[in-house]
Design an enzyme around this catalytic site. Structure first.
Site, PDB file in Angstrom:
ATOM      1  N   GLU A  40      -7.111   3.376   1.381  1.00 31.17           N
ATOM      2  CA  GLU A  40      -7.725   3.495   0.068  1.00 31.17           C
ATOM      3  C   GLU A  40      -9.101   2.814   0.102  1.00 31.17           C
ATOM      4  O   GLU A  40      -9.282   1.778   0.739  1.00 31.17           O
ATOM      5  CB  GLU A  40      -6.821   2.828  -0.966  1.00 31.17           C
ATOM      6  CG  GLU A  40      -7.284   2.980  -2.396  1.00 31.17           C
ATOM      7  CD  GLU A  40      -6.334   2.324  -3.384  1.00 31.17           C
ATOM      8  OE1 GLU A  40      -6.316   2.752  -4.544  1.00 31.17           O
ATOM      9  OE2 GLU A  40      -5.622   1.365  -2.989  1.00 31.17           O
ATOM     10  N   LYS A 113      -4.792   9.791  -7.700  1.00 31.62           N
ATOM     11  CA  LYS A 113      -3.802   8.725  -7.893  1.00 31.62           C
ATOM     12  C   LYS A 113      -3.247   8.733  -9.323  1.00 31.62           C
ATOM     13  O   LYS A 113      -4.003   8.660 -10.294  1.00 31.62           O
ATOM     14  CB  LYS A 113      -4.465   7.382  -7.578  1.00 31.62           C
ATOM     15  CG  LYS A 113      -3.537   6.173  -7.640  1.00 31.62           C
ATOM     16  CD  LYS A 113      -4.323   4.921  -7.264  1.00 31.62           C
ATOM     17  CE  LYS A 113      -3.467   3.674  -7.251  1.00 31.62           C
ATOM     18  NZ  LYS A 113      -4.247   2.480  -6.878  1.00 31.62           N
ATOM     19  N   CYS A 158      -1.334   3.710  -2.745  1.00 31.72           N
ATOM     20  CA  CYS A 158      -1.182   2.302  -3.102  1.00 31.72           C
ATOM     21  C   CYS A 158      -0.115   2.045  -4.161  1.00 31.72           C
ATOM     22  O   CYS A 158       1.069   2.081  -3.878  1.00 31.72           O
ATOM     23  CB  CYS A 158      -2.548   1.746  -3.515  1.00 31.72           C
ATOM     24  SG  CYS A 158      -2.673  -0.064  -3.435  1.00 31.72           S
TER      25      CYS A 158
END
Length: 276
Positions: A40, A113, A158
């Protein structure tokens, strides 16, 4: 199929980060990897969260996207480009987008995301929703390896790692997790969550993290790793830039799923009540 989890310690200098990524991708290719996963924010970790707005790229154009396409084509690699800040219809927010490029340099998948991180321990605080616009759709893509096997690859980023229902929806053979876990949360939860996602989905997990102390003072956990469908860590790196290479075996995947066919034993549907 050999894969590589690429670990970096990115800073505010875009070109320096891209050069670091270039060298690590070359290292992955020399090690025989067919798929490489960048972390990321591989291209940029600024002084402030709002710095992402200044580097936001239009979808399909920009130096980070051009870099990923060029490296995929030059090295003959599938590349999951960690995340790239992409412009949205809200000038105050960007999408934190994971982009996938095939060995011909074509972008074949985009995942924005979904789950945005918010954390405060009394001293340090983060709130991604201040500058990020959450995605809405789970995304998978099909990867045909050099042996002719087709792998269903599920994308996540993440903080998504804490939401098991996303990975159930992906129903993938390989789960990728580019990340920039904080040192505090990574030390407590990173490995156990990765192994849990591998075990419960009987899938390989490729987790590429930021790992070190960044110029802005932030410390990220690192510990990039590849986990097999039984939950065994095949390879990992603690801190600092590096490449973690491991082999994904189609036979191993099938053996685990046949020995303990847990995916066939599910009885409860997705959609638990929301907690107030």
């Amino acid at each position: 199929m050999n894969v590589a989890a690429v670990q970096m310690v990115s800073g505010p200098d875009l070109q320096a980060n891209l050069e670091q990524a270039r060298g690590l991708l070359q290292q992955a290719q020399r090690a025989g990897a067919e798929l490489a996963v960048l972390p990321e924010y591989f291209g940029f970790m600024g002084w402030r969260e709002t710095d992402k707005l200044q580097l936001a790229e239009a979808w399909g154009h920009g130096p980070m996207q051009a870099f990923l396409a060029q490296q995929a084509q030059t090295l003959g690699l599938w590349i999951v480009g960690g995340t790239v800040p992409l412009a949205t219809d809200d000038p105050q927010r960007v999408a934190n987008a994971s982009l996938v490029y095939d060995p011909q340099g074509r972008c074949v998948a985009r995942y924005d995301k979904i789950h945005l991180f918010r954390f405060h321990d009394g001293q340090r605080g983060y709130d991604e929703a201040a500058v990020l616009k959450a995605g809405e759709q789970p995304v998978t893509f099909a990867l045909r390896d050099r042996a002719g096997h087709v792998w269903r690859v599920g994308l996540s980023v993440c903080y998504d790692l804490r939401f098991a229902e996303l990975y159930r929806l992906l129903a993938a053979d390989v789960l990728v997790v580019p990340a920039a876990f904080t040192y505090v949360t990574g030390q407590a939860h990173w490995e156990v969550l990765l192994r849990a996602r591998a075990i419960e989905n009987q899938a390989y997990v490729i987790a590429s993290g930021q790992g070190g102390e960044h110029p802005n003072g932030r410390q990220t956990w690192g510990q990039s790793m590849v986990v097999d469908p039984w939950g065994e860590v095949l390879a990992q790196q603690s801190r600092g830039p590096g490449v973690v290479v491991a082999e994904l075996s189609r036979a191993r995947l099938q053996e685990v799923r046949q020995r303990l066919p847990a995916l066939q034993h599910r009885r409860l549907l997705l959609g638990a009540p929301q907690l107030s």
